[in-house]
Design a protein around this motif. Structure first.
Motif, PDB file in Angstrom:
ATOM      1  N   LEU A  52       0.825  -1.216   0.000  1.00 19.16           N
ATOM      2  CA  LEU A  52       0.000   0.000   0.000  1.00 19.16           C
ATOM      3  C   LEU A  52       0.851   1.256   0.000  1.00 19.16           C
ATOM      4  O   LEU A  52       1.753   1.405   0.830  1.00 19.16           O
ATOM      5  N   TYR A  53       0.539   2.169  -0.935  1.00 12.94           N
ATOM      6  CA  TYR A  53       1.054   3.530  -0.840  1.00 12.94           C
ATOM      7  C   TYR A  53      -0.138   4.478  -0.835  1.00 12.94           C
ATOM      8  O   TYR A  53      -0.777   4.695  -1.867  1.00 12.94           O
ATOM      9  N   ALA A  54      -0.442   5.033   0.304  1.00 10.22           N
ATOM     10  CA  ALA A  54      -1.521   6.007   0.458  1.00 10.22           C
ATOM     11  C   ALA A  54      -1.298   6.742   1.761  1.00 10.22           C
ATOM     12  O   ALA A  54      -0.702   6.205   2.694  1.00 10.22           O
ATOM     13  N   GLY A  55      -1.779   7.974   1.815  1.00  7.01           N
ATOM     14  CA  GLY A  55      -1.597   8.809   2.989  1.00  7.01           C
ATOM     15  C   GLY A  55      -1.057  10.178   2.626  1.00  7.01           C
ATOM     16  O   GLY A  55      -1.343  11.182   3.276  1.00  7.01           O
ATOM     17  N   ASP A  56      -0.279  10.219   1.562  1.00  5.79           N
ATOM     18  CA  ASP A  56       0.295  11.460   1.041  1.00  5.79           C
ATOM     19  C   ASP A  56      -0.816  12.469   0.730  1.00  5.79           C
ATOM     20  O   ASP A  56      -0.801  13.611   1.199  1.00  5.79           O
TER      21      ASP A  56
ATOM     22  N   VAL B 196       4.196   1.265   2.363  1.00  5.75           N
ATOM     23  CA  VAL B 196       5.292   2.079   1.845  1.00  5.75           C
ATOM     24  C   VAL B 196       5.130   3.474   2.435  1.00  5.75           C
ATOM     25  O   VAL B 196       4.082   4.112   2.289  1.00  5.75           O
ATOM     26  N   SER B 197       6.146   3.961   3.113  1.00  2.18           N
ATOM     27  CA  SER B 197       6.039   5.230   3.825  1.00  2.18           C
ATOM     28  C   SER B 197       5.640   6.375   2.902  1.00  2.18           C
ATOM     29  O   SER B 197       5.923   6.355   1.697  1.00  2.18           O
ATOM     30  N   ILE B 198       5.016   7.363   3.491  1.00  2.00           N
ATOM     31  CA  ILE B 198       4.702   8.583   2.752  1.00  2.00           C
ATOM     32  C   ILE B 198       6.019   9.227   2.327  1.00  2.00           C
ATOM     33  O   ILE B 198       6.951   9.343   3.121  1.00  2.00           O
ATOM     34  N   LYS B 199       6.094   9.608   1.083  1.00  2.00           N
ATOM     35  CA  LYS B 199       7.333  10.163   0.545  1.00  2.00           C
ATOM     36  C   LYS B 199       7.410  11.672   0.763  1.00  2.00           C
ATOM     37  O   LYS B 199       6.384  12.354   0.805  1.00  2.00           O
ATOM     38  N   PRO B 200       8.610  12.221   0.863  1.00  2.36           N
ATOM     39  CA  PRO B 200       8.779  13.675   0.873  1.00  2.36           C
ATOM     40  C   PRO B 200       8.850  14.163  -0.574  1.00  2.36           C
ATOM     41  O   PRO B 200       9.386  13.471  -1.440  1.00  2.36           O
ATOM     42  N   SER B 201       8.307  15.323  -0.858  1.00  4.92           N
ATOM     43  CA  SER B 201       8.412  15.877  -2.204  1.00  4.92           C
ATOM     44  C   SER B 201       8.573  17.385  -2.114  1.00  4.92           C
ATOM     45  O   SER B 201       8.077  18.018  -1.175  1.00  4.92           O
ATOM     46  N   PRO B 202       9.263  17.987  -3.082  1.00  6.65           N
ATOM     47  CA  PRO B 202       9.451  19.438  -3.054  1.00  6.65           C
ATOM     48  C   PRO B 202       8.134  20.207  -3.017  1.00  6.65           C
ATOM     49  O   PRO B 202       8.048  21.260  -2.379  1.00  6.65           O
TER      50      PRO B 202
END
Length: 217
Positions: free
Chosen positions: A100-104, A140-146
């Motif tokens: 799962l990738y969600a939360g961002d 899958v952890s929430i990713k950082p983005s610019p």
């Protein structure tokens, strides 16, 4: 168990407020179902599900040689959308693993707190446990983005809550893509992103591939 039950109840009660937004994804979910009728999906796949970072991953099915992967990301979805559509995009596939990738988007679009994201992920985890009890659950952890620097503190808190919970559960894993996507100054690495500074390019997905591969069953 009491804490889990309260989290589940709170999340399910909140789903009514997502009805209109979730309706926007109906065409994408229906397209998955039509594709499954035209070409039956593989049995017991590793199911990648979640938001556009999953949907837009080019060559995801070929990224992990020797693994049977099914790609089911949709739109700008949030965890509650995955919960809503789980009877159609998770349970029928009988996956051996759910990635799962969600939360961002929950944080950026709906201004969810870290605790609210955690509660929703917990609800989805419990649904997977109930409906596909043998599946490994991987977050899958929430990713950082610019583009979303201002949300990094909330992202970090949500990641920590989810990681801590999953560490105490059997047949689970937490994949940290947050840390390797930061530079030496602790800021998102711009070279990993497309022009919108939110979605990843090939270099960004390569970071994900290296982080996720060891967690796949």
């Amino acid at each position: 168990m009491k804490t889990k039950a309260i989290a589940l109840l709170l999340t399910l009660l909140s789903l009514s407020g997502w009805a209109q937004q979730a309706a926007n994804y109906e065409s994408e979910i229906a397209a998955f179902e039509a594709a499954d009728k035209a070409t039956p999906p593989p049995a017991n796949p590793i199911l990648f599900v979640g938001s556009s970072s999953i949907k837009l991953w080019p060559g995801l099915s070929e990224a992990f040689p020797g693994k049977t992967v099914l790609q089911r990301g949709f739109g700008g979805s949030e965890v509650a959308d995955v919960i809503k559509f789980s009877p159609r995009i998770i349970t029928p596939y009988k996956p051996r693993q759910v990635v799962l990738y969600a939360g961002d988007n929950d944080i950026a679009q709906s201004k969810k707190t870290a605790r609210e994201v955690y509660n929703n992920v917990l609800t989805l985890f419990m649904l997977v446990r109930k409906n596909v009890p043998g599946a490994t659950f991987t977050y899958v952890s929430i990713k950082p983005s610019p583009a979303r620097r201002q949300q990094m503190a909330v992202q970090t808190e949500a990641n920590a809550l989810i990681k801590n919970y999953l560490s105490g559960q059997k047949n689970t894993s937490f994949v940290d893509v947050y840390t390797p996507m930061l530079n030496a100054a602790g800021q998102p690495r711009p070279e990993l992103f497309t022009a919108d500074s939110l979605h990843m390019n090939a270099a960004g997905y390569d970071v994900w591939k290296q982080a996720i591969a060891p967690a796949l069953k």
